[in-house]
Design a protein around this motif. Sequence first.
Motif, PDB file in Angstrom:
ATOM      1  N   LEU A 126       0.832  -1.207   0.000  1.00 16.63           N
ATOM      2  CA  LEU A 126       0.000   0.000   0.000  1.00 16.63           C
ATOM      3  C   LEU A 126       0.864   1.254   0.000  1.00 16.63           C
ATOM      4  CD1 LEU A 126      -2.791   1.340   0.249  1.00 16.63           C
ATOM      5  CD2 LEU A 126      -2.658   0.968   2.730  1.00 16.63           C
TER       6      LEU A 126
ATOM      7  N   SER B 270       0.888   3.924  -2.959  1.00 23.85           N
ATOM      8  CA  SER B 270       0.438   5.264  -2.625  1.00 23.85           C
ATOM      9  C   SER B 270       1.444   6.313  -3.080  1.00 23.85           C
ATOM     10  CB  SER B 270       0.201   5.365  -1.115  1.00 23.85           C
ATOM     11  OG  SER B 270      -0.209   6.665  -0.749  1.00 23.85           O
TER      12      SER B 270
ATOM     13  N   VAL C 167      -6.103   7.418  -2.919  1.00 21.92           N
ATOM     14  CA  VAL C 167      -5.586   6.071  -2.693  1.00 21.92           C
ATOM     15  C   VAL C 167      -6.451   5.422  -1.621  1.00 21.92           C
ATOM     16  CG1 VAL C 167      -3.627   4.698  -1.900  1.00 21.92           C
ATOM     17  CG2 VAL C 167      -3.242   6.727  -3.324  1.00 21.92           C
ATOM     18  N   MET C 168      -7.041   4.283  -1.950  1.00 15.19           N
ATOM     19  CA  MET C 168      -7.941   3.589  -1.032  1.00 15.19           C
ATOM     20  C   MET C 168      -7.303   2.291  -0.569  1.00 15.19           C
ATOM     21  SD  MET C 168     -11.662   4.246  -2.780  1.00 15.19           S
ATOM     22  CE  MET C 168     -12.232   5.921  -3.108  1.00 15.19           C
ATOM     23  N   GLY C 169      -7.116   2.178   0.724  1.00  9.50           N
ATOM     24  CA  GLY C 169      -6.538   0.964   1.290  1.00  9.50           C
ATOM     25  C   GLY C 169      -7.601   0.096   1.919  1.00  9.50           C
TER      26      GLY C 169
ATOM     27  N   THR D   2      -0.844   6.418   4.592  1.00  8.46           N
ATOM     28  CA  THR D   2      -0.568   5.774   3.309  1.00  8.46           C
ATOM     29  C   THR D   2      -1.811   5.681   2.433  1.00  8.46           C
ATOM     30  OG1 THR D   2      -0.979   3.536   4.159  1.00  8.46           O
ATOM     31  CG2 THR D   2       1.274   4.393   4.352  1.00  8.46           C
ATOM     32  N   PHE D   3      -2.977   5.973   2.988  1.00 11.08           N
ATOM     33  CA  PHE D   3      -4.199   5.937   2.187  1.00 11.08           C
ATOM     34  C   PHE D   3      -5.049   7.162   2.499  1.00 11.08           C
ATOM     35  CE2 PHE D   3      -4.776   3.329   5.980  1.00 11.08           C
ATOM     36  CZ  PHE D   3      -5.983   3.751   6.510  1.00 11.08           C
ATOM     37  N   ASP D   4      -5.742   7.645   1.472  1.00  8.93           N
ATOM     38  CA  ASP D   4      -6.590   8.829   1.599  1.00  8.93           C
ATOM     39  C   ASP D   4      -7.999   8.476   2.032  1.00  8.93           C
ATOM     40  OD1 ASP D   4      -4.511  10.548   0.438  1.00  8.93           O
ATOM     41  OD2 ASP D   4      -4.992   9.506  -1.437  1.00  8.93           O
TER      42      ASP D   4
ATOM     43  N   THR E   2     -10.006  10.594   8.031  1.00  6.13           N
ATOM     44  CA  THR E   2      -9.967   9.812   6.783  1.00  6.13           C
ATOM     45  C   THR E   2     -11.346   9.224   6.511  1.00  6.13           C
ATOM     46  OG1 THR E   2      -7.629   9.274   7.085  1.00  6.13           O
ATOM     47  CG2 THR E   2      -8.903   7.837   5.622  1.00  6.13           C
TER      48      THR E   2
END
Length: 386
Positions: A198, A202, A214-216, A249-251, A293
């Motif tokens: 991820l 990212s 960015v979707m985790g 690390t993810f939006d 988030t």
Amino acid sequence: MVNLAAVRLLLLRLRRPAALIARLLILGAVLRALAPAPFRVTLDPPQTVETEHPVVCMHTRLTDEVEEWKIQHTLQLVREMGASTIVEYFPWPYVEAQRGTYDWSHPDRIIQHAANQGLQVIARLGLAPDWTRPPVDEKVTTFTYLTDDYYDEFAAFAGAFAARYQDELLGIIIWNEPNLSFEWGGRPVDPESYTDLLRQSSDAIHASAPGVLVMGGALAPTIEPEDSGSSMNDIRYLERMYEAGAAGTFDALAVHTYGFTLPPDDPPFPDTINFRRIELIRDVMVQHGDANTPVYITESGWNDDPRWTNAVRPGQRITYTLQAFEMVEDWPWAERMCLWIFRQPNDLMNRRDSYFSLVSSDFYLKPMYEAVQAYARGWPNPYAAP
């Protein structure tokens, strides 16, 4: 002495196959000339989605749809239903079958039609090309087997994908349900390794297309213990992601939440899989300082298969789904609820998913479609109790 009669007989026999082949070739040419021309697809004038509830989102399944007109018609129906966003799967091997060579024809076609219908796209990226996996004589692996030796290659693909389609993309989901061994190449699941994948993805996406989310996550709801060989409890998996440094690390977090036989307002408990399990996932985010988030529900819904013990009746499915949309709209941290699945290319290939769908493979609009359309467009529910 040469037997002239035998020679003439041999020549006659040789001529017969040649004549037959010639006739077949002529027949083939005639049939090709008589065959109808391939169905030509032309784009509509640019469309706009009319909706009063942007929370309504559909997970389409156009990955293996062969005929372009079916892709176009599927997305027309999504737009007419009032869903402004789709989730669609774009397998890495379809684009980079040969290392270092990108063939964008598959995603180009889908993205073009989605944009033409005024739809935002959340792209789900996954699967591993043959060249990333060991030779079969060394180790038998599945299409979801990807070791950290190739995380940088996947990240490069994700970055290139984001750069190419950034104007049409809402976000990109990195991998699918990595807390299931089946989706992690048949290996023990590994939250720390997924966090590394991820992070690298990212960085590549943000460098090439800063406006793409960015979707985790995209974790499967499961109550399996941490040491299970088949999967890991999604709550514990997310906790370990944060412990490995996943924050930042993810939006947005992609979440899968299914109701099975329970209504959407059934209370959340750690040992229960139901729709409101997402609230426990959200609690983990808040506990790790990630309250700002947002969450996107990228898979959800109820099934009305009469032969499945985890299904509900068709009327319940409509009621539960509409109630769930209303609940999500009341959650300030949730952005979309994407139903699995709008339509699949062939219902006979997967009976279970055909009872999740809103439209049959031959484009029959189910009552579920009409009910969601009425909700999204602000029309009276045609299936409301009198």
